[in-house]
Design an enzyme around this catalytic site. Structure first.
Site, short mmCIF file in Angstrom:
data_model
loop_
_atom_site.label_atom_id
_atom_site.label_comp_id
_atom_site.label_asym_id
_atom_site.label_seq_id
_atom_site.Cartn_x
_atom_site.Cartn_y
_atom_site.Cartn_z
N LYS A 108 116.62 54.96 29.41
CA LYS A 108 117.40 56.20 29.43
C LYS A 108 117.86 56.54 30.84
O LYS A 108 119.01 56.92 31.06
CB LYS A 108 116.59 57.36 28.84
CG LYS A 108 116.29 57.17 27.37
CD LYS A 108 115.35 58.24 26.85
CE LYS A 108 114.98 57.99 25.39
NZ LYS A 108 113.86 58.79 24.95
N ASP B 68 110.93 52.73 27.71
CA ASP B 68 111.98 53.44 26.99
C ASP B 68 112.61 54.51 27.89
O ASP B 68 113.82 54.70 27.92
CB ASP B 68 111.35 54.09 25.75
CG ASP B 68 112.39 54.71 24.86
OD1 ASP B 68 113.27 53.97 24.40
OD2 ASP B 68 112.34 55.95 24.67
#
Ligand code: ADP
Ligand code: ASP
Ligand code: MG
Length: 815
Positions: free
Chosen positions: A682, A678
């Site tokens: 980003k 994750d």
């Protein structure tokens, strides 16, 4: 002395006529004003329908009955029983005459313009007859006047041209002969030299009032209607239209010429010539000032006065080499059209003189085509002219105002508003007076266009964003709550209104043309929703064709991403907290950005990185202002942040992970956070925004976990593996402590490369002091070289994420 004209709606019901009488009561009694009346609302249309039906031999008795009943009902309501009969009888005589005329039309199957005018004239004749009797109850001096004999015109039935000098003499003579009477006069109707009835064009009663005003040197002409004067736009189309206190004659003329039917354009001419002010007032709110149309209007700070539109026009386009440099070509074309009494609404000619485009009433389009083909037969045969093309289904939008001349950038603003809302402009015309700019556009876009342009020019009024929301989970719900609470403040402080027009989750969807009440969206959804169908949701959002439209994706699902492209291409801005779209293939990310740019809308995803923290925005601002980004360092996982901020002293690594899980900071399988995927997404989005076309594989993730931990078959086994590796983590911790450092799992973008890995940092590093589950990001740039620009704060949670989405929505409204 004043002239008071009451329009169809003002005389359309007993209530309206009562209001009229009380308005008369407030006027000077000597000299009385002259009262001009329209037909009761709807009656002229009914007469028109009856004429067409009679011409086709169809039955028109229902319409006849409706007209009769409309008048009889008023008589029953407003006249005492004893006074009713004579009026019924006189009215019946008119209606019988009308029936005879219609009978002849039906018999002959022939309806000339002359006969049509005669038929239409009964509307005003009946209303004047009826209302003059009602007025007599209070004003015994009232008399009904069939004014058609006093206004002399040529024989252009349907839109006759007035012989002003003769008309003025006749009106003055009549007025003098009836001194002391309260004249209640028919609007709209007139007569030709032979005494046949003509009409002044639909809406022409206003003009009658101005003609009487001019003849009698009135001090003012009052037009009493059903709205508060001339508004900035047609209130039926633009909810936010507001009333204008003052207009010049030219402005009023231009607005009405381009569709503001509240006043008939020719009305302004006699008033202008005699400098008589016109006031447009509301019969149903007589105390409201209304709109003054007069000389010497005070300067106003409005950039434009209003936006008008003509719903339906046809456009003809003439092109060919035969036109180039041919002096008099357009003269020939337009005198031909004028000879045939075809009204040209607007003209645009390309600078190369290679083509002329002009707009006419759709009813005139085929006739125009035929006469042009005949007139230019030789040129057409010689192929010096192309066969003219007719295009239907178009509308005109015009912005009007004298200030336009003095204010640069008006057309830029107009086209920006249209472009941003995906409205395609087919042709443009600017009057040489610079009092108006008009554009031709597709009829299907008209309502959206007028509203968007209204919002753009009257920005100090409230602008409305139309929002369609996907997802009613934590973030969705929180957003609705924030919108509800913040709504009134936004209206006051930012002149912004956010209207949620559609909501869908994975089960159901609801779209409402009125907007959804956010105080009870779950109930509305429960009550009105249909089964969810994303394709349909998007299609309907597009079909609603609303201005300032925003699609919001508050899901974490891949499916909505499939629609991003077409949404942006439909000129709808997109706000998303869903990372999937931007972190998939670079090509897709670039395509979204491209579509947004091409279609002049926003694609906003601030919450993709660090929830509500202003990270994406800051990066964009730095880059746009010409700063050079040397490196970006970040901790963008709240979970990882928490774990390393608390992995100190006596605690063991697996204990901190467990603690984080117990506090709800991790996914059900903590490895979904700890594997760095994750975080990687980003960093990837940041790198792309910083200008590097990276793919996910280009990001180097150095796992913080030994391979066995990652490979464990279940969560309990994972914890066992963590425990087994306690010594490894303890080793790292001690090594760091010995060097006066702390462990941090950091993503770093430098020289176009992204690496995510475990680092030991000392107290000179901005990440040294991080606490809790905060995110932190530092930008080292040309300007922020010695001390980087750092943004720190909670980077997860529904409240801050929804707030970030909220801010993005508002920012789409800033354009
Ligand atoms: P009347 O019957 O009084 O002559 P009309 O129907 O001819 O009234 O004109 C009034 C109507 O014009 C209003 O009810 C409104 O719907 C419409 N209208 C269109 N554009 C405008 C505008 N810019 N300002 C005010 N009214 C407008
Ligand atoms: N009754 C006519 C019409 O409807 C004239 C008017 O109302 O001004 O067009
Ligand atoms: Mg009117």
């Amino acid at each position: 002395m004043n002239i008071l004209k009451f329009g169809g709606t003002s005389v359309g019901s007993a209530a309206g006529i009562r209001a009229l009488i009380s308005i008369l009561r407030e006027q000077d009694q000597q000299p009385y004003p002259v009262v001009v009346l329209s037909a009761m609302s709807g009656v002229t249309n009914l007469l028109q329908t009856m004429a067409e039906k009679a011409n086709l031999g169809e039955d028109y008795s229902v319409e006849l009955k409706t007209i009769e009943e409309k008048h009889f009902e008023v008589i029953r309501t407003l006249l005492p029983a004893a006074a009713q009969n004579p009026v019924y009888t006189r009215l019946k005589i008119y209606l019988n005459e009308l029936e005879d005329i219609l009978g002849s039309v039906s018999l002959l199957k022939e309806l000339s313009a002359q006969t049509r005018d005669l038929i239409l004239s009964y509307g005003e004749r009946c209303s004047v007859l009826m209302i003059s009797h009602i007025a007599k109850l209070e004003f015994p001096d009232a008399i009904g006047v069939d004014g058609s004999d006093l206004i002399k015109t040529d024989s252009h039935f349907g839109q006759a041209k007035v012989d002003m000098p003769l008309t003025e003499i006749l009106i003055r003579d009549y007025y003098q002969a009836n001194e002391g009477k309260l004249l209640i006069v028919t609007g709209f109707i007139s007569s030709n030299p032979e005494g046949r009835t003509t009409t002044l064009g639909r809406g022409g009663s206003d003009y009658t009032a101005a003609i009487w005003g001019s003849a009698l040197g009135a001090s003012r002409i009052e037009i009493w209607t059903d709205v508060n004067g001339m508004l900035t736009a047609d209130p039926r189309m633009v909810e936010k239209a507001f009333s204008l206190p003052e207009l010049s004659y030219t402005e009023a003329m231009e607005l009405s010429y381009f569709g503001a039917k509240v006043i008939y354009p020719p009305t302004m001419i006699p008033a202008f010539l005699k400098r008589i002010p016109i006031v447009i007032k509301n019969s149903f709110e007589p105390s409201f000032e209304g709109t003054y149309i007069r000389h010497d209007v005070q300067s106003s700070n409005l950039p434009i006065k209003g936006i008008s539109s003509i719903d339906e026009i046809s456009v003809l386009n003439l092109s060919g080499s035969g036109m180039v440099g041919k002096a008099g070509f357009s003269g020939r074309l337009f005198s031909l059209l004028s000879r045939e009494q075809i009204n040209v609404i607007l003209i645009t000619q390309s600078s190369s003189e290679h083509s002329i485009t002009f707009a006419v009433n759709p009813a005139d389009a085929l006739k125009a085509l035929a006469i042009i083909s005949k007139e230019f037969e030789l040129e057409l045969q010689a192929k010096k002219l192309e066969y003219p093309q007719v295009e239907n289904g178009l509308s005109v939008l015009a912005i009007v105002g004298e200030n336009m001349k003095r204010t640069p950038g008006m057309s830029g603003k107009l086209f920006h508003a249209l472009g941003r809302n995906g409205v395609n402009v087919r042709a443009i015309a600017q009057g040489s007076s610079e009092y108006n700019i008009s554009v031709i556009l597709s009829k299907t876009d008209l309502s959206k266009a007028v509203n968007a342009v209204h919002d753009a020019f009257f920005a100090d009024r409230k602008k409305t964003l139309h929002v369609f929301c996907l997802g009613t989970g934590n973030i969705g719900q929180t957003l609705f709550r924030q919108l509800l609470v913040q709504g009134p403040l936004l209206a006051v402080n930012n002149d912004l209104e956010v209207k949620v027009m559609g909501i869908s989750n994975s089960r159901m969807m609801y779209l409402s043309p009125q907007g959804i009440d956010l105080a009870q969206w779950p109930q509305e959804l429960e009550q009105f929703a249909e089964p969810a169908d994303l394709k349909e949701f998007v299609a309907r959002m597009k079909a609603m064709n609303l201005p300032n439209c925003v699609f919001v994706d508050n899901t974490a699902s891949a499916n909505p991403v499939n629609y991003y492209q077409q949404i942006l291409e439909s000129s709808i801005s997109l706000v998303t907290c869903n990372k999937i779209g931007n972190s998939a293939e670079y090509e897709q990310y670039a395509a979204f950005k491209d579509a947004a740019r091409k279609h002049g809308v926003d694609f906003m995803y601030e919450t993709n990185v660090g929830a509500g923290l202003p990270i994406i925005r800051t990066l964009k601002d730095l880059m746009m202002s010409g700063d050079n980004i040397f490196s970006i360092e970040a901790i963008l996982s709240g979970t990882i942040s928490y774990i390393f901020n608390n992995y100190k002293d006596q605690v063991l690594f697996h204990e901190v992970v467990k603690e984080a899980q117990d506090k709800g900071y991790t996914e059900p399988d903590p490895r979904d956070d700890l594997n760095g995927k994750d975080f990687m997404r980003k960093m990837l989005i940041l790198a792309r925004d910083a200008g590097y076309p990276l793919e996910a594989d280009d990001v180097q993730i150095e796992s913080m976990l030994p391979p066995a931990c990652l490979a464990a078959a279940s969560v309990p086994e994972f914890y066992e593996e963590l425990e087994k590796n306690a010594a490894y983590f303890e080793g790292l911790k001690e090594e760091a402590a010995a060097a006066g450092k702390v462990l941090r799992y950091i993503g770093k973008l430098e020289n176009g490369k992204v690496v995510i890995g475990l680092q030991m940092v000392d107290d000179s590093h901005p990440f040294y002091m991080l606490s809790g589950s905060d995110n932190i990001i530092s930008f080292t740039t040309d300007r922020y070289k010695d001390r980087p620009l750092v943004i720190k704060g909670p980077g997860a949670g529904a409240e801050v994420t929804a707030a970030g989405v909220f801010a993005d929505i508002i920012n789409t409204g800033k354009q």
